[in-house]
Design an enzyme around this catalytic site. Sequence first.
Site, PDB file in Angstrom:
ATOM      1  N   HIS A  82       1.150  -0.823  -0.310  1.00 42.54           N
ATOM      2  CA  HIS A  82       0.033   0.038   0.094  1.00 42.54           C
ATOM      3  C   HIS A  82       0.678   1.004   0.176  1.00 42.54           C
ATOM      4  CE1 HIS A  82      -3.294   2.653   0.773  1.00 42.54           C
ATOM      5  NE2 HIS A  82      -2.630   3.391   1.660  1.00 42.54           N
ATOM      6  N   ASP A 161     -15.124   2.845   7.732  1.00 44.02           N
ATOM      7  CA  ASP A 161     -13.758   3.811   7.192  1.00 44.02           C
ATOM      8  C   ASP A 161     -14.842   4.730   6.377  1.00 44.02           C
ATOM      9  OD1 ASP A 161     -11.362   4.476   6.855  1.00 44.02           O
ATOM     10  OD2 ASP A 161     -11.395   3.859   4.721  1.00 44.02           O
ATOM     11  N   ARG A 168     -14.542  12.854   7.291  1.00 40.89           N
ATOM     12  CA  ARG A 168     -13.100  13.462   7.669  1.00 40.89           C
ATOM     13  C   ARG A 168     -12.704  14.387   6.518  1.00 40.89           C
ATOM     14  NH1 ARG A 168      -9.195   8.969   8.119  1.00 40.89           N
ATOM     15  NH2 ARG A 168      -8.034  10.616   7.812  1.00 40.89           N
ATOM     16  N   SER A 183      -7.141   3.944   9.479  1.00 40.38           N
ATOM     17  CA  SER A 183      -8.587   3.997   8.069  1.00 40.38           C
ATOM     18  C   SER A 183      -7.561   2.962   7.358  1.00 40.38           C
ATOM     19  CB  SER A 183      -8.112   5.273   7.439  1.00 40.38           C
ATOM     20  OG  SER A 183      -8.756   5.037   6.335  1.00 40.38           O
ATOM     21  N   LYS A 187      -8.448  -1.836   5.971  1.00 43.35           N
ATOM     22  CA  LYS A 187      -9.244  -2.043   5.261  1.00 43.35           C
ATOM     23  C   LYS A 187      -8.045  -3.310   4.781  1.00 43.35           C
ATOM     24  CE  LYS A 187      -9.357   1.707   3.568  1.00 43.35           C
ATOM     25  NZ  LYS A 187      -9.148   3.726   2.773  1.00 43.35           N
TER      26      LYS A 187
END
Length: 425
Positions: A82, A161, A168, A183, A187
Site C-alpha cells: 500500500h 471507514d 473527515r 483507515s 482495509k
Amino acid sequence: MDAIDVIVTKRDGRELSADQIAWVVDAYTRGEVADEQMSSLAMAILLNGMGRGEIGQWTEAMIRSGSRMDWSGLDRPTTDKHSTGGVGDKITLPLAPLVAACGAYVPQLSGRGLGHTGGTLDKLESIPGWRASLSNDEMLGVLREAGAVVCAAGDGLAPADKKLYALRDVTGTVESIPLIASSIMSKKIAEGTGALVLDVKVGSGAFMKTVETARELARTMVELGTDHGVATVALLTAMDRPLGHAVGNALEVAESVEVLAGGGPSDVVELTVRLAREMLAAAGISGKDPEDALKDGSAMDAWRRMISAQGGDPDAALPRAAESIEVTAPASGVLARLDAYGVGLAAWRLGAGRARKEDSVSFGAGITLHAKPGETVRKGQRLMTLHADEAARFERALEALDGAYEVGETSDPSLLPLVIDRITA
Ligand code: URA
C-alpha cells in the site's frame, strides 16, 4: 452508551475504553450516531490523539463493521503493498504482476484518485475494456489465473471507514495519524493479505511532509499490522519530486509497461524491485529475484494475463490527449528542483485527476517530464510536455508550475534519497 459521553471523554484528553470505541464505530455505521457527532469526535481525536491500545481497538471496530476476505484456500502465500499516495506513483502496476511472477499471490484492493495524487484504478481504467469492479469469486478467478488482481474494494469491506473517510474529507480531520493509520490498515487487514509492505511517501507531493511524521505514521501502521497477524514492513520513500517521467493515467500505464519490458526510468525500476523484494521476504518466499523476472519476460506475461482476465486488451492503443504544449528550460545549468506538489496540481488541472468523487478523469491528460532533478539542461531544452483534451486547461496548469522548478548551478542538497528508511516491528 451515549455519543456525548464518548465525545467529552476524548475532548478532555482522556482515553476511550474498548467498549466506547466498539459502540461508537458500530452505532455510527448503523446511522445511530449522527455525522455531526462523529465529526466532533474525529476533531477531538485529531487534537488529542489516541494511544496504541485505542488505535488498535478503533481499527478492529472498523474491520468488524464489514466482512473480512479469506485467501487461506490458496496454495501460495499472499502479499500486498500500500502506498500512501504520490505524484507519478504508478508502482502498483508493474509491482503486482512482478511479485506474482516470483511466486506469490497479490490480492490488491485499490482506490481512485482524489486531489493532486492519482489513483491506481483510474490508471488501469485507461486500458480499453479493463474492469475495476469484481465479485469475490471473480477476484479469486483472476488471482488463480494471473497470480495478481487489482480491483475496487466492494461495499462490504470496512464500511465504517468508507463513511468516516468521506466525513473527515469535509471536516478538516484527515490529517490525524491515528485516523489515517486505522483507515488504511482496517482495509488492508480486512482484505486478508498475509503480508504487507507499506510505501509511506514523504515530501511536498505526499500526505506526510516531513520524515518525522512519516516515520510516526509508518510505525503506527506496522504495529497495527503486526498486532493483527499480518507480517508488515514499511519503507519511507521520497515524494519531494515526482516518480518517473510520466504523470497522468494512460501516460503512467505506458511507463509501467516499459518497466515490465525491462526498461523504464531508473527510480521507478529501483523502487519497484526494492518493494518486490520486501513483499516476497515478508511472505517468506525466496527463489526468483524480481530483477530476473523483469528481464526474462515473466513479469510482462503476468501483467498481460492480469489485464486480460479483467476484460482489458493489453495490446490496445492507450488514449491520447488532443492538445499538448512544451515547457522549456529558462537557462542552462542543472535542474535543481522539480516540486512534486506543483507537478501533481498541474496534472490535476490538465484533467488527470478529479475534484469530486463523481467527476470523471481524462485518461490522456498529464505531464511528460523530460528532465529530473540533478540532470544537466540547456537553455530552451524541453523540460516538460503538458497534455490535455482542451487547450483552455493549459493556463491554470502553467500557473501551478510557476515556481515549481528551478534551474541552478548545482542540484538542491535537500533532495531526499529515494528510500529514506525502513521500519519493522
Ligand atoms: N488513505 C486512506 O485510505 N485513509 C486515510 O485516512 C488517508 C489516506
